[in-house]
Design a protein around this motif. Structure first.
Motif, PDB file in Angstrom:
ATOM      1  N   SER A  85       0.861  -1.192   0.000  1.00  0.00           N
ATOM      2  CA  SER A  85       0.000   0.000   0.000  1.00  0.00           C
ATOM      3  C   SER A  85       0.889   1.231   0.000  1.00  0.00           C
ATOM      4  O   SER A  85       2.119   1.127   0.198  1.00  0.00           O
ATOM      5  CB  SER A  85      -0.867   0.018   1.269  1.00  0.00           C
ATOM      6  OG  SER A  85      -0.036   0.168   2.410  1.00  0.00           O
ATOM      7  N   MET A  87       0.773   3.415   2.369  1.00  0.00           N
ATOM      8  CA  MET A  87       1.243   3.525   3.756  1.00  0.00           C
ATOM      9  C   MET A  87       2.436   2.600   4.001  1.00  0.00           C
ATOM     10  O   MET A  87       3.331   2.939   4.775  1.00  0.00           O
ATOM     11  CB  MET A  87       0.104   3.218   4.743  1.00  0.00           C
ATOM     12  CG  MET A  87      -0.866   4.377   4.960  1.00  0.00           C
ATOM     13  SD  MET A  87      -0.098   5.987   5.328  1.00  0.00           S
ATOM     14  CE  MET A  87       0.785   5.641   6.836  1.00  0.00           C
ATOM     15  N   TYR A 111      -1.075  13.514   3.826  1.00  0.00           N
ATOM     16  CA  TYR A 111      -2.165  12.541   3.949  1.00  0.00           C
ATOM     17  C   TYR A 111      -2.249  12.158   5.434  1.00  0.00           C
ATOM     18  O   TYR A 111      -1.214  11.839   6.047  1.00  0.00           O
ATOM     19  CB  TYR A 111      -1.878  11.334   3.059  1.00  0.00           C
ATOM     20  CG  TYR A 111      -2.833  10.193   3.327  1.00  0.00           C
ATOM     21  CD1 TYR A 111      -4.200  10.386   3.208  1.00  0.00           C
ATOM     22  CD2 TYR A 111      -2.375   8.946   3.725  1.00  0.00           C
ATOM     23  CE1 TYR A 111      -5.090   9.354   3.483  1.00  0.00           C
ATOM     24  CE2 TYR A 111      -3.250   7.915   3.988  1.00  0.00           C
ATOM     25  CZ  TYR A 111      -4.609   8.133   3.869  1.00  0.00           C
ATOM     26  OH  TYR A 111      -5.487   7.116   4.142  1.00  0.00           O
ATOM     27  N   GLU A 154       5.113  16.451   0.902  1.00  0.00           N
ATOM     28  CA  GLU A 154       4.105  16.008  -0.067  1.00  0.00           C
ATOM     29  C   GLU A 154       3.752  17.246  -0.872  1.00  0.00           C
ATOM     30  O   GLU A 154       3.411  18.278  -0.288  1.00  0.00           O
ATOM     31  CB  GLU A 154       2.872  15.591   0.752  1.00  0.00           C
ATOM     32  CG  GLU A 154       2.079  14.440   0.233  1.00  0.00           C
ATOM     33  CD  GLU A 154       0.906  14.156   1.169  1.00  0.00           C
ATOM     34  OE1 GLU A 154       1.059  13.326   2.072  1.00  0.00           O
ATOM     35  OE2 GLU A 154      -0.145  14.761   0.988  1.00  0.00           O
ATOM     36  N   ASP A 183       6.504  12.688  -1.470  1.00  0.00           N
ATOM     37  CA  ASP A 183       5.333  11.895  -1.845  1.00  0.00           C
ATOM     38  C   ASP A 183       4.749  12.574  -3.081  1.00  0.00           C
ATOM     39  O   ASP A 183       4.249  13.704  -3.019  1.00  0.00           O
ATOM     40  CB  ASP A 183       4.338  11.881  -0.676  1.00  0.00           C
ATOM     41  CG  ASP A 183       3.104  11.033  -0.982  1.00  0.00           C
ATOM     42  OD1 ASP A 183       2.760  10.892  -2.178  1.00  0.00           O
ATOM     43  OD2 ASP A 183       2.482  10.527  -0.038  1.00  0.00           O
ATOM     44  N   SER A 205       1.323   6.473  -3.477  1.00  0.00           N
ATOM     45  CA  SER A 205       0.230   5.530  -3.296  1.00  0.00           C
ATOM     46  C   SER A 205      -0.196   5.172  -4.719  1.00  0.00           C
ATOM     47  O   SER A 205      -0.736   6.011  -5.447  1.00  0.00           O
ATOM     48  CB  SER A 205      -0.933   6.180  -2.544  1.00  0.00           C
ATOM     49  OG  SER A 205      -2.069   5.355  -2.677  1.00  0.00           O
ATOM     50  N   THR A 207      -2.482   3.287  -5.460  1.00  0.00           N
ATOM     51  CA  THR A 207      -3.940   3.199  -5.379  1.00  0.00           C
ATOM     52  C   THR A 207      -4.599   4.311  -6.188  1.00  0.00           C
ATOM     53  O   THR A 207      -5.743   4.179  -6.617  1.00  0.00           O
ATOM     54  CB  THR A 207      -4.335   3.368  -3.887  1.00  0.00           C
ATOM     55  OG1 THR A 207      -3.419   2.644  -3.072  1.00  0.00           O
ATOM     56  CG2 THR A 207      -5.741   2.939  -3.620  1.00  0.00           C
ATOM     57  N   VAL A 217      -5.123  -1.543  -3.917  1.00  0.00           N
ATOM     58  CA  VAL A 217      -4.353  -0.661  -3.042  1.00  0.00           C
ATOM     59  C   VAL A 217      -2.891  -1.064  -3.254  1.00  0.00           C
ATOM     60  O   VAL A 217      -2.588  -2.264  -3.333  1.00  0.00           O
ATOM     61  CB  VAL A 217      -4.788  -0.885  -1.571  1.00  0.00           C
ATOM     62  CG1 VAL A 217      -3.836  -0.227  -0.594  1.00  0.00           C
ATOM     63  CG2 VAL A 217      -6.207  -0.360  -1.351  1.00  0.00           C
ATOM     64  N   SER A 336     -10.120   8.372  -1.325  1.00  0.00           N
ATOM     65  CA  SER A 336      -9.247   8.022  -2.442  1.00  0.00           C
ATOM     66  C   SER A 336      -9.364   9.102  -3.523  1.00  0.00           C
ATOM     67  O   SER A 336     -10.140  10.063  -3.374  1.00  0.00           O
ATOM     68  CB  SER A 336      -9.521   6.639  -3.027  1.00  0.00           C
ATOM     69  OG  SER A 336      -8.345   6.209  -3.707  1.00  0.00           O
TER      70      SER A 336
HETATM   71  N1  LCS Z   1       0.111   9.438   0.156  1.00  0.00           N
HETATM   72  C1  LCS Z   1      -0.914  10.210  -0.247  1.00  0.00           C
HETATM   73  C2  LCS Z   1      -0.642  11.576  -0.773  1.00  0.00           C
HETATM   74  C3  LCS Z   1      -2.223   9.725  -0.149  1.00  0.00           C
HETATM   75  O1  LCS Z   1      -3.210  10.512  -0.566  1.00  0.00           O
HETATM   76  C4  LCS Z   1      -2.445   8.426   0.368  1.00  0.00           C
HETATM   77  C5  LCS Z   1      -3.804   7.877   0.511  1.00  0.00           C
HETATM   78  C6  LCS Z   1      -1.342   7.672   0.807  1.00  0.00           C
HETATM   79  C7  LCS Z   1      -0.086   8.206   0.650  1.00  0.00           C
HETATM   80  C8  LCS Z   1      -1.494   6.293   1.394  1.00  0.00           C
HETATM   81  O2  LCS Z   1      -1.760   5.383   0.382  1.00  0.00           O
HETATM   82  P1  LCS Z   1      -2.592   4.009   0.558  1.00  0.00           P
HETATM   83  O3  LCS Z   1      -1.974   3.255   1.666  1.00  0.00           O
HETATM   84  O4  LCS Z   1      -3.996   4.410   0.886  1.00  0.00           O
HETATM   85  O5  LCS Z   1      -2.428   3.369  -0.764  1.00  0.00           O
HETATM   86  N2  LCS Z   1      -4.798   8.827   0.365  1.00  0.00           N
HETATM   87  C9  LCS Z   1      -6.087   8.649   0.541  1.00  0.00           C
HETATM   88  C10 LCS Z   1      -7.018   9.689   0.473  1.00  0.00           C
HETATM   89  O6  LCS Z   1      -6.767  10.897   0.318  1.00  0.00           O
HETATM   90  N3  LCS Z   1      -8.213   9.205   0.593  1.00  0.00           N
HETATM   91  O7  LCS Z   1      -8.179   7.838   0.822  1.00  0.00           O
HETATM   92  C11 LCS Z   1      -6.816   7.403   0.812  1.00  0.00           C
END
Ligand code: LCS
Length: 393
Positions: A85, A87, A111, A154, A183, A205, A207, A217, A336
């Motif tokens: 993921s 994270m 995030y 970020e 990021d 991410s 995702t 994810v 997301s």
């Molecule tokens: N970095 C950023 C900038 C993100 O927006 C997210 C998830 C992550 C890392 C983490 O990634 P994940 O583990 O979920 O793949 N952001 C989300 C959001 O803004 N809404 O739901 C998840």
């Protein structure tokens, strides 16, 4: 011409692809936990590094490797490390550089859980963090201590859309011999390549934009140099943060259309942002493509386009925002971002709800802020959806 000199859309489709003995046009899914050695000697060579044969999927897998090579090529990095993921990607980097007595400097708008883990879990490991507004370079400089081991930003930041000067942050980091991590989720390598601007490590991410179809994810870390790559890979393998081959297959499928998806959504996003900025019920809009964005000039310089993410506030704060979200018919009320479908969400009560109100406000995440991820539906339909929902506010 070598692969290195291909354009970014060509790299999305061809970089890192396996030469499949059956002639498959797509990278096959090597859905295997383990790999046969040719002999006892070969097994020993795989473990010692004298052979690059595969051993075990947590350590490496051909489908995952194809994705890692593809993404490293897009970011102009030395190598990619795919993770379960986003994270997991973030924690790989934190754990590779931070231990007892160490310190990290980070932007205050991240995030939610990227900051949340640093405030709830890492203090138990003896790691201290300082959150600052990294848009002001002097703040980064002032926050550095003798034990600072990582600078983490970020940009654009989730969900404030604040932009940080990557080259400037890298210059400060390198003066102190500290790696800079960016990021790059909100841009993807199609719109911004932090390693080219001086960052040492970039993460995503997957995702979001890179996969783009809201069906997996995943995450990735890409290092500029071998030493960083090995340090981070060691954490991924030994902490078990690895991706699964089926996940990798879907991301390889998704990344091929990253460029055209972003182009289409970005064209709409510019018009949606202008529509919102001119709407009498909207208090403010933050979109890097609007001259009203406080870092409009920096965005133009640093990014190849303003992207598809918009933050705005409806007059009347959260109560009005709630009416808007409850009345959207086409855009999904869901967290997301970066997928083919438009998504709307409320960071203060959703993605950033675990951050205390005073810290949220300090980072610019107001209670009335609504985040919109523009999808690739027809522009007229996206605007009609916002129009009918705003009429109910
Ligand atoms: N970095 C950023 C900038 C993100 O927006 C997210 C998830 C992550 C890392 C983490 O990634 P994940 O583990 O979920 O793949 N952001 C989300 C959001 O803004 N809404 O739901 C998840």
């Amino acid at each position: 011409m070598s692969e290195k000199h291909h354009g970014i859309n060509t790299k999305m489709i061809h970089a890192g692809q396996l030469e499949d003995p059956m002639g498959s046009a797509t990278v096959p899914i090597y859905q295997s936990s383990t790999f046969k050695f040719k002999s006892a000697d070969h097994g020993a060579q795989c473990f010692s590094g004298d052979s690059d044969g595969y051993i075990y999927t947590r350590i490496g897998n051909p489908t995952i490797k194809a994705l890692e090579d593809n993404l490293a090529a897009l970011e102009n990095g030395f190598g990619g490390i795919a993770t379960a993921s986003g994270m997991a990607a973030i924690n790989c980097v934190y754990l590779a550089y931070l231990g007892q007595g160490d310190h990290i400097v980070s932007h205050n708008a991240l995030y939610g859980p990227a900051r949340g883990v640093m405030e709830s879990i890492y203090p138990r490991l003896g790691v201290a963090c300082t959150y600052i507004d990294a848009a002001i370079a002097g703040n980064i400089r002032d926050a550095i201590r003798p034990n600072t081991r990582l600078i983490y930003i970020e940009t654009p930041a989730n969900p404030t859309m604040g932009i940080i000067d990557i080259a400037e942050a890298a210059a400060i980091a390198h003066k102190h011999n500290i790696p800079l991590v960016v990021d790059n989720t909100f841009c993807s390598p199609y719109l911004q390549r932090p390693l080219d601007l001086g960052a040492d490590i970039v993460l995503h991410s997957l995702t979001k934009f890179i996969n783009g179809h809201a069906d997996i994810v995943g995450g990735v870390v890409i290092a500029k140099e071998a030493a960083h790559y090995q340090k981070i890979r060691h954490i991924m393998v030994n902490m078990g943060f690895n991706m699964d081959p089926h996940q990798a297959f879907l991301v390889i499928r998704g990344v091929k259309t990253l460029g055209i998806r972003i182009e289409k959504a970005q064209q709409s996003a510019m018009k949606v942002a202008s529509y919102l900025e001119n709407h009498p019920k909207v208090a403010w809009v933050k979109y890097p493509g609007l001259p009203s964005h406080p870092q409009y000039e920096l965005a133009k310089r640093q990014m190849d386009g303003p992207g598809t993410m918009i933050s705005f506030e409806v007059k009347g704060g959260y109560e009005s925002g709630k009416i808007l979200m409850d009345n959207m018919k086409l855009a999904l009320l869901a967290v997301s971002l970066g997928g083919v479908e438009s998504l709307i969400q409320h960071p203060a009560s959703m993605t950033h709800s675990r951050l205390p109100k005073d810290k949220r406000e300090e980072a610019g995440i107001t209670d009335g802020l609504v985040r919109f991820s523009v999808g690739i539906e027809d522009l007229e339909d996206i605007i009609a959806d916002l129009d009918q929902a705003l009429a109910k506010v």
